[in-house]
Design a protein around this motif. Structure first.
Motif, PDB file in Angstrom:
ATOM      1  N   PHE A 187       0.842  -1.195   0.000  1.00  0.00           N
ATOM      2  CA  PHE A 187       0.000   0.000   0.000  1.00  0.00           C
ATOM      3  C   PHE A 187       0.880   1.248   0.000  1.00  0.00           C
ATOM      4  CE2 PHE A 187      -3.630   2.170   2.640  1.00  0.00           C
ATOM      5  CZ  PHE A 187      -3.918   3.004   1.575  1.00  0.00           C
ATOM      6  N   ALA A 188       1.912   1.270   0.863  1.00  0.00           N
ATOM      7  CA  ALA A 188       2.828   2.420   0.926  1.00  0.00           C
ATOM      8  C   ALA A 188       3.636   2.560  -0.362  1.00  0.00           C
ATOM      9  CB  ALA A 188       3.758   2.280   2.118  1.00  0.00           C
ATOM     10  N   ALA A 189       3.993   1.458  -0.968  1.00  0.00           N
ATOM     11  CA  ALA A 189       4.765   1.513  -2.216  1.00  0.00           C
ATOM     12  C   ALA A 189       3.929   2.076  -3.357  1.00  0.00           C
ATOM     13  CB  ALA A 189       5.284   0.117  -2.578  1.00  0.00           C
ATOM     14  N   ALA A 190       2.616   1.857  -3.301  1.00  0.00           N
ATOM     15  CA  ALA A 190       1.735   2.270  -4.393  1.00  0.00           C
ATOM     16  C   ALA A 190       1.100   3.641  -4.195  1.00  0.00           C
ATOM     17  CB  ALA A 190       0.623   1.229  -4.567  1.00  0.00           C
ATOM     18  N   ASP A 191       0.959   4.086  -2.950  1.00  0.00           N
ATOM     19  CA  ASP A 191       0.199   5.302  -2.674  1.00  0.00           C
ATOM     20  C   ASP A 191       1.047   6.309  -1.899  1.00  0.00           C
ATOM     21  OD1 ASP A 191      -2.466   6.737  -2.481  1.00  0.00           O
ATOM     22  OD2 ASP A 191      -1.938   6.544  -0.357  1.00  0.00           O
ATOM     23  N   PRO A 192       1.295   7.492  -2.468  1.00  0.00           N
ATOM     24  CA  PRO A 192       2.148   8.465  -1.781  1.00  0.00           C
ATOM     25  C   PRO A 192       1.573   8.955  -0.454  1.00  0.00           C
ATOM     26  CG  PRO A 192       1.195   9.435  -3.768  1.00  0.00           C
ATOM     27  CD  PRO A 192       0.841   7.981  -3.776  1.00  0.00           C
ATOM     28  N   TYR A 193       0.261   8.953  -0.291  1.00  0.00           N
ATOM     29  CA  TYR A 193      -0.331   9.371   0.978  1.00  0.00           C
ATOM     30  C   TYR A 193      -0.008   8.375   2.080  1.00  0.00           C
ATOM     31  CZ  TYR A 193      -2.726  12.920  -1.703  1.00  0.00           C
ATOM     32  OH  TYR A 193      -2.989  13.990  -2.508  1.00  0.00           O
ATOM     33  N   ASN A 248       6.882   6.184   5.779  1.00  0.00           N
ATOM     34  CA  ASN A 248       8.246   6.687   5.897  1.00  0.00           C
ATOM     35  C   ASN A 248       8.436   7.510   7.168  1.00  0.00           C
ATOM     36  OD1 ASN A 248       8.920   5.394   3.551  1.00  0.00           O
ATOM     37  ND2 ASN A 248       8.708   7.211   2.276  1.00  0.00           N
ATOM     38  N   LYS A 249       7.385   8.188   7.625  1.00  0.00           N
ATOM     39  CA  LYS A 249       7.461   8.904   8.899  1.00  0.00           C
ATOM     40  C   LYS A 249       7.776   7.921  10.017  1.00  0.00           C
ATOM     41  CE  LYS A 249       4.904  10.675  12.609  1.00  0.00           C
ATOM     42  NZ  LYS A 249       4.736   9.667  13.621  1.00  0.00           N
ATOM     43  N   GLY A 250       7.147   6.763   9.994  1.00  0.00           N
ATOM     44  CA  GLY A 250       7.425   5.736  10.988  1.00  0.00           C
ATOM     45  C   GLY A 250       8.872   5.269  10.933  1.00  0.00           C
ATOM     46  N   ILE A 251       9.380   5.078   9.732  1.00  0.00           N
ATOM     47  CA  ILE A 251      10.790   4.703   9.568  1.00  0.00           C
ATOM     48  C   ILE A 251      11.674   5.796  10.147  1.00  0.00           C
ATOM     49  CG2 ILE A 251      12.630   4.411   7.854  1.00  0.00           C
ATOM     50  CD1 ILE A 251      10.465   3.008   6.078  1.00  0.00           C
ATOM     51  N   MET A 252      11.358   7.046   9.802  1.00  0.00           N
ATOM     52  CA  MET A 252      12.202   8.160  10.224  1.00  0.00           C
ATOM     53  C   MET A 252      12.132   8.409  11.725  1.00  0.00           C
ATOM     54  SD  MET A 252      13.793   8.620   7.530  1.00  0.00           S
ATOM     55  CE  MET A 252      14.838   9.912   8.184  1.00  0.00           C
ATOM     56  N   ASN A 253      11.043   7.991  12.395  1.00  0.00           N
ATOM     57  CA  ASN A 253      11.001   8.106  13.863  1.00  0.00           C
ATOM     58  C   ASN A 253      12.195   7.396  14.488  1.00  0.00           C
ATOM     59  OD1 ASN A 253       8.669   9.631  14.045  1.00  0.00           O
ATOM     60  ND2 ASN A 253       7.334   7.880  14.415  1.00  0.00           N
ATOM     61  N   GLY A 254      12.493   6.196  14.019  1.00  0.00           N
ATOM     62  CA  GLY A 254      13.636   5.448  14.548  1.00  0.00           C
ATOM     63  C   GLY A 254      14.963   6.019  14.101  1.00  0.00           C
ATOM     64  N   VAL A 255      15.050   6.398  12.834  1.00  0.00           N
ATOM     65  CA  VAL A 255      16.293   6.969  12.307  1.00  0.00           C
ATOM     66  C   VAL A 255      16.605   8.282  13.009  1.00  0.00           C
ATOM     67  CG1 VAL A 255      17.396   7.929  10.236  1.00  0.00           C
ATOM     68  CG2 VAL A 255      16.054   5.813  10.073  1.00  0.00           C
ATOM     69  N   ASP A 256      15.601   9.144  13.145  1.00  0.00           N
ATOM     70  CA  ASP A 256      15.814  10.457  13.772  1.00  0.00           C
ATOM     71  C   ASP A 256      16.362  10.330  15.187  1.00  0.00           C
ATOM     72  OD1 ASP A 256      14.858  11.694  11.502  1.00  0.00           O
ATOM     73  OD2 ASP A 256      12.884  12.137  12.345  1.00  0.00           O
ATOM     74  N   THR A 278       7.368   7.279  -2.749  1.00  0.00           N
ATOM     75  CA  THR A 278       7.077   5.886  -2.433  1.00  0.00           C
ATOM     76  C   THR A 278       7.790   5.473  -1.147  1.00  0.00           C
ATOM     77  OG1 THR A 278       6.957   3.652  -3.370  1.00  0.00           O
ATOM     78  CG2 THR A 278       8.961   4.927  -3.842  1.00  0.00           C
ATOM     79  N   SER A 279       7.650   4.236  -0.776  1.00  0.00           N
ATOM     80  CA  SER A 279       8.217   3.692   0.452  1.00  0.00           C
ATOM     81  C   SER A 279       9.744   3.619   0.393  1.00  0.00           C
ATOM     82  CB  SER A 279       7.654   2.289   0.681  1.00  0.00           C
ATOM     83  OG  SER A 279       8.306   1.666   1.760  1.00  0.00           O
ATOM     84  N   LEU A 280      10.387   3.899   1.527  1.00  0.00           N
ATOM     85  CA  LEU A 280      11.834   3.714   1.647  1.00  0.00           C
ATOM     86  C   LEU A 280      12.197   2.252   1.904  1.00  0.00           C
ATOM     87  CD1 LEU A 280      12.600   6.812   3.893  1.00  0.00           C
ATOM     88  CD2 LEU A 280      13.386   6.466   1.534  1.00  0.00           C
ATOM     89  N   SER A 281      11.231   1.462   2.331  1.00  0.00           N
ATOM     90  CA  SER A 281      11.496   0.057   2.651  1.00  0.00           C
ATOM     91  C   SER A 281      10.827  -0.861   1.637  1.00  0.00           C
ATOM     92  CB  SER A 281      10.973  -0.277   4.057  1.00  0.00           C
ATOM     93  OG  SER A 281       9.560  -0.233   4.076  1.00  0.00           O
ATOM     94  N   THR A 282      11.217  -2.103   1.674  1.00  0.00           N
ATOM     95  CA  THR A 282      10.537  -3.157   0.917  1.00  0.00           C
ATOM     96  C   THR A 282      10.333  -4.348   1.854  1.00  0.00           C
ATOM     97  OG1 THR A 282      12.617  -4.104   0.104  1.00  0.00           O
ATOM     98  CG2 THR A 282      11.519  -2.504  -1.321  1.00  0.00           C
ATOM     99  N   TRP A 283       9.229  -5.047   1.670  1.00  0.00           N
ATOM    100  CA  TRP A 283       8.930  -6.235   2.464  1.00  0.00           C
ATOM    101  C   TRP A 283       8.424  -7.339   1.554  1.00  0.00           C
ATOM    102  CZ3 TRP A 283      10.243  -6.769   7.438  1.00  0.00           C
ATOM    103  CH2 TRP A 283      10.561  -5.607   8.148  1.00  0.00           C
ATOM    104  N   GLY A 284       8.795  -8.551   1.879  1.00  0.00           N
ATOM    105  CA  GLY A 284       8.366  -9.708   1.106  1.00  0.00           C
ATOM    106  C   GLY A 284       8.611 -10.974   1.899  1.00  0.00           C
ATOM    107  N   LYS A 285       8.585 -12.111   1.208  1.00  0.00           N
ATOM    108  CA  LYS A 285       8.868 -13.378   1.883  1.00  0.00           C
ATOM    109  C   LYS A 285       9.896 -14.146   1.069  1.00  0.00           C
ATOM    110  CE  LYS A 285       4.842 -15.713  -0.094  1.00  0.00           C
ATOM    111  NZ  LYS A 285       3.629 -16.484   0.187  1.00  0.00           N
TER     112      LYS A 285
END
Length: 173
Positions: A93-99, A105-113, A141-148
């Motif tokens: 969803f994050a990879a497809a939708d900029p909203y 990405n804000k969640g990712i940046m919480n940890g990075v910050d 788009t998303s800074l991360s990728t997830w898969g299996k």
């Protein structure tokens, strides 16, 4: 490169690629661009308007990856496969939708910050660079990728520009 359409006429953009090693590099880059500005003016016959670094440090990429065993993902009424697939669906969803990507990405940046601030680095510069990098293709788009993987385990990866310093600047404090 020359940008033809500009309110001030033709614009020549000069990018200085500067290896600052273990420093964030703002002071070194600012000194360098101030020093070469007169030479650029002499070579081009023009006027240097800005002498400034960019926070899009896309030649200083940091990468992290993880593998979370499927057996570690289930809880309560949620099977390990449901949790894994839910994480992958949220990423898609994050990879497809900029909203959605903005919040992802804000969640990712919480940890990075938190780490950037704790080490005396410029968290706003890292934020700006990360978000610009997330839009590098012309679409945010998303800074991360997830898969299996082939065994069904959850795998994740993160890539972002990270201009931080271990020496100099505020890290001396």
């Amino acid at each position: 490169r020359i940008i033809e359409q500009s309110p001030i006429g033709a614009v020549l953009v000069v990018h200085l690629i500067y290896d600052v090693r273990d420093a964030m590099g703002a002071n070194a880059v600012n000194r360098a661009v101030e020093k070469i500005a007169p030479r650029v003016e002499a070579l081009t016959g023009g006027r240097v308007h800005l002498r400034i670094l960019s926070n899009l440090a896309d030649r200083r990429l940091a990468r992290a990856s993880c593998l979370i065993p499927l057996t570690q993902l289930g809880f309560g009424e949620y099977s390990p496969e449901d949790v894994r697939d839910g994480i992958i669906a949220a990423w898609a969803f994050a990879a497809a939708d900029p909203y959605r990507a903005a919040t992802h990405n804000k969640g990712i940046m919480n940890g990075v910050d938190a780490v950037v601030i704790a080490t005396g680095n410029d968290w706003r510069a890292v934020e700006a660079g990360a978000h610009a990098y997330a839009a590098r293709t012309g679409r945010y788009t998303s800074l991360s990728t997830w898969g299996k993987d082939n065994e069904g385990n959850l795998v994740g990866a993160l890539e972002l520009p990270l201009a931080v310093g271990l020496v100099g600047g505020a890290t001396r404090v």
